[in-house]
Design an enzyme around this catalytic site. Structure first.
Site, PDB file in Angstrom:
ATOM      1  N   ASP A 232      35.385 -16.618  22.656  1.00  0.00           N
ATOM      2  CA  ASP A 232      36.041 -15.487  22.020  1.00  0.00           C
ATOM      3  C   ASP A 232      35.123 -14.724  21.087  1.00  0.00           C
ATOM      4  OD1 ASP A 232      38.405 -13.910  21.448  1.00  0.00           O
ATOM      5  OD2 ASP A 232      38.485 -14.910  19.511  1.00  0.00           O
ATOM      6  N   HIS A 237      30.337 -11.160  20.108  1.00  0.00           N
ATOM      7  CA  HIS A 237      30.060 -10.624  18.771  1.00  0.00           C
ATOM      8  C   HIS A 237      28.796 -11.212  18.149  1.00  0.00           C
ATOM      9  CE1 HIS A 237      33.792  -8.674  19.124  1.00  0.00           C
ATOM     10  NE2 HIS A 237      34.574  -9.580  18.591  1.00  0.00           N
TER      11      HIS A 237
END
Length: 484
Positions: A232, A237
Site C-alpha cells: 500500500d 510512495h
C-alpha cells in the site's frame, strides 16, 4: 491548469477519491481561472444519477470541503459536471452509448480518462473505451495506485492498458509526487550549489524516509488484508521519495530525463531476497489495542477477521542500500505505519559528524524535508548558546515554512497532478519500467514474509511501532528521527 479545452472523464466519479480530492482540486483550478470555459468533467458510475442528481450530490458533499468565495464561480463549476451511468463488463451497453453521444463532435479536444477504481477494472475499462470508439490520438488515461499486487499482476495490467494506449498516453499517478516539498527537493538539490558537493556517501551517514499515520483501518480491513503496508505504501510512495532523494542530476529538466534517473535508482537497489536477509533488514508489525484505541483485528469492518488478517502488516521498516558510487555504504531506512503517535511524512538526511571537532557536545547536521502536515524544510546546524564562560553548543534549525514564506495558497497535490495530466506533462508520473522495477525489489520480501511461520510483531496503537523497528537502526548505533 492547462487553458485549452478538455473533457475529463472520471470512472468512479461518485466515489470517495473523487469527492475528497479530485473534485475539490478541479474546483480550485476553476476558481483560479485555470480551466477553459468549455472544459467538462464527466463522472461515470453505476449510480443511475442524472446530471442534476450528480450536481446536487457534489453541492451537498463537496461544498464544505472548499472555500466558496464567489457563489457564481461555484455555480459555474457545477455547470461543468455531467454524469453517465455505466456497467463495465456487463451486457448493458446503454451507458457507453450515452458517453459516446456526450463526447461526439468534440474529437479535437483532449480526452482524459481518469480511472479512480480498483486495478482489476483498468484493462476492461480501456477495452470498452476502444470498442466504443472513444480513444482518440489526443486521449490520455490516468491509473490510480495500487497498480497490481505483485510484478506479474502489474505486468498484466500494463499489457492490457498498453494494448489500447501508447505509453506516452498512460499516466500512473502517485499523489505524493504532487506535494510541494517533493518538487522542492529537486530544486533544493539541483538549483543550489552548496548541497550537491556533499550529497553523497562521503558526507551523508544515512537517510530516513517516514510516512506515519495516526488513523487505523476502520471499514477498510477487507482491502488492507489483501494489501498491507508494503504494497500500500512502500512499493509506491516511499520508493518514489527514495528515487527523488537519491537520483543523479539529470542532463536537463526534461520529462524523460528525470524519469530515466529515477529508474536507475530502483535498478541499483540491493536485492533483499534470502530469508535471512529479509529477517535482518525488514521489520513488520501490526497494531494491537491500547487505551481507547482498538487493535487491527478489532477494527469495525463488514467481514470478520480471518487467518490472513492476523498476518497482514500495518507497519513496516526496511533497511535499503543503493549499490552505486554516490551511495555505497549509506543505508536508506524506510518506515510506514498506521496508528502511530503523529501524522507525519518526511525525508531526513543525516550528515556525518565533522572530521575533527574542537567543541564537545556537538551533533551532526541534519536536513529534514517535511511533506505533511506542514510542508517545509529545516536544516539543523550547530550554534553557540549566548552567554559568557564555557562554549555550549546547541542544534538550531534554519527553517523554511512554505505556509509562512509564500503568501499564495499552497495547492493540494492533486491540483498539480491534474494540471500536468491536462497539459500532457508526464514528469511526475510513473513510467512502466519504473513501476515494474519497484515490484521486482518488493516481491522477494513479500514472498519471504508469506512463506515464514512468523506473524507481524505486535505494537500498541498510538506508539511508534514495534521494538524491532528501533533495533533495525540501533544495531548500527542509529535512531529514528522523532521530531513531532
Amino acid at each position: 491548469m492547462s487553458s485549452h479545452t478538455a473533457d475529463l472523464v472520471v470512472f468512479g466519479g461518485t466515489g470517495d477519491l473523487s469527492m475528497r480530492k479530485l473534485l475539490p482540486a478541479l474546483y480550485h483550478s476553476d476558481r483560479d481561472g485555470r480551466l477553459s470555459p468549455e472544459t467538462r468533467v464527466i463522472a461515470m458510475s453505476r449510480g443511475g444519477l442524472t446530471d442534476a442528481d450528480f450536481r446536487g450530490k457534489v453541492d451537498a458533499e463537496v461544498r464544505d470541503r472548499v472555500p466558496i468565495d464567489d457563489p457564481a464561480v461555484w455555480q459555474r463549476f457545477l455547470g461543468r459536471l455531467f454524469h453517465v451511468s455505466v456497467d463495465v463488463g456487463g451486457d448493458d451497453r446503454s451507458g457507453w452509448a450515452a458517453l459516446a453521444r456526450l463526447l461526439a463532435g468534440h474529437e479535437q479536444r483532449d480526452r482524459v480518462f481518469y480511472l479512480a477504481s480498483p486495478p482489476m477494472t483498468f484493462g476492461p475499462f480501456c477495452r470498452e473505451l476502444h470498442q466504443t470508439g472513444l480513444v482518440t490520438p489526443r486521449s490520455r488515461v490516468v491509473l490510480e495506485k495500487p497498480l497490481g499486487r505483485d510484478l506479474p499482476s502489474a505486468q498484466r495490467i500494463n499489457d492490457e492498458v498498453g494494448a489500447i494506449f501508447d505509453e506516452r498516453q498512460i499516466f500512473r499517478i502517485d499523489h505524493y509526487l504532487g506535494k510541494e516539498t517533493v518538487q522542492n527537493l529537486l530544486v533544493l538539490r539541483f538549483a543550489n550549489a552548496f548541497l550537491e558537493p556533499i550529497w553523497n556517501s562521503l558526507w551523508i551517514d544515512h537517510v530516513q524516509i517516514t510516512v506515519a499515520e495516526t488513523v487505523g483501518t476502520p471499514g477498510r480491513r477487507g482491502y488492507y488484508d489483501q494489501a498491507g503496508a508494503l504494497r500500500d505504501m512502500v512499493q509506491n510512495h516511499l520508493l518514489q521519495l527514495l528515487t527523488l532523494t537519491a537520483m543523479e542530476p539529470p542532463a536537463r529538466n526534461d520529462r524523460e530525463a528525470i524519469r530515466d534517473e529515477k529508474v536507475k535508482v530502483l535498478q541499483a537497489l540491493r536485492p533483499i531476497q534470502e530469508a535471512s536477509e529479509v529477517d535482518r533488514f525488514t521489520v513488520r508489525g501490526q497494531y494491537v489495542g491500547a487505551g481507547d484505541l482498538v487493535g487491527y483485528l478489532d477494527e469495525p469492518a463488514s467481514t470478520a477477521p480471518t487467518e490472513a488478517s492476523s498476518r497482514v502488516e500495518t507497519f513496516t521498516a526496511i533497511r535499503a542500500e543503493i549499490k552505486n558510487w554516490r551511495w555505497a555504504g549509506v543505508p536508506f531506512y524506510l518506515r510506514t505505519g498506521k496508528r502511530m503517535p503523529h501524522r507525519v511524512s518526511e525525508i531526513v538526511v543525516q550528515f556525518k559528524d565533522v572530521p575533527h571537532s574542537i567543541y564537545p557536545g556537538g551533533s551532526p547536521n541534519r536536513l529534514v524535508l517535511r511533506l505533511q502536515p506542514e510542508e517545509g524544510i529545516r536544516l539543523h546546524i550547530m550554534a553557540k548558546e549566548p552567554g559568557a564562560g564555557e562554549t555550549t553548543l546547541k542544534p538550531v534549525p534554519l527553517s523554511l515554512s512554505f505556509g509562512e514564506t509564500f503568501t499564495a495558497r499552497v495547492p493540494e497535490a492533486y491540483e498539480r497532478l491534474l494540471s500536468d495530466v491536462l497539459a500532457g506533462n508526464p514528469t511526475l508520473f510513473m513510467r512502466r519500467d519504473e513501476v515494474e522495477a519497484a515490484w521486482r525489489w518488493i516481491d522477494p520480501i513479500l514472498a519471504a514474509w508469506e512463506s515464514s511461520p512468523e506473524t507481524p510483531e505486535p505494537y500498541p496503537a498510538g506508539t511508534s511501532g514495534p521494538a524491532g523497528s528501533h533495533e533495525l537502526l540501533g544495531r548500527s548505533g542509529r535512531a529514528w528521527h522523532e521530531e513531532a
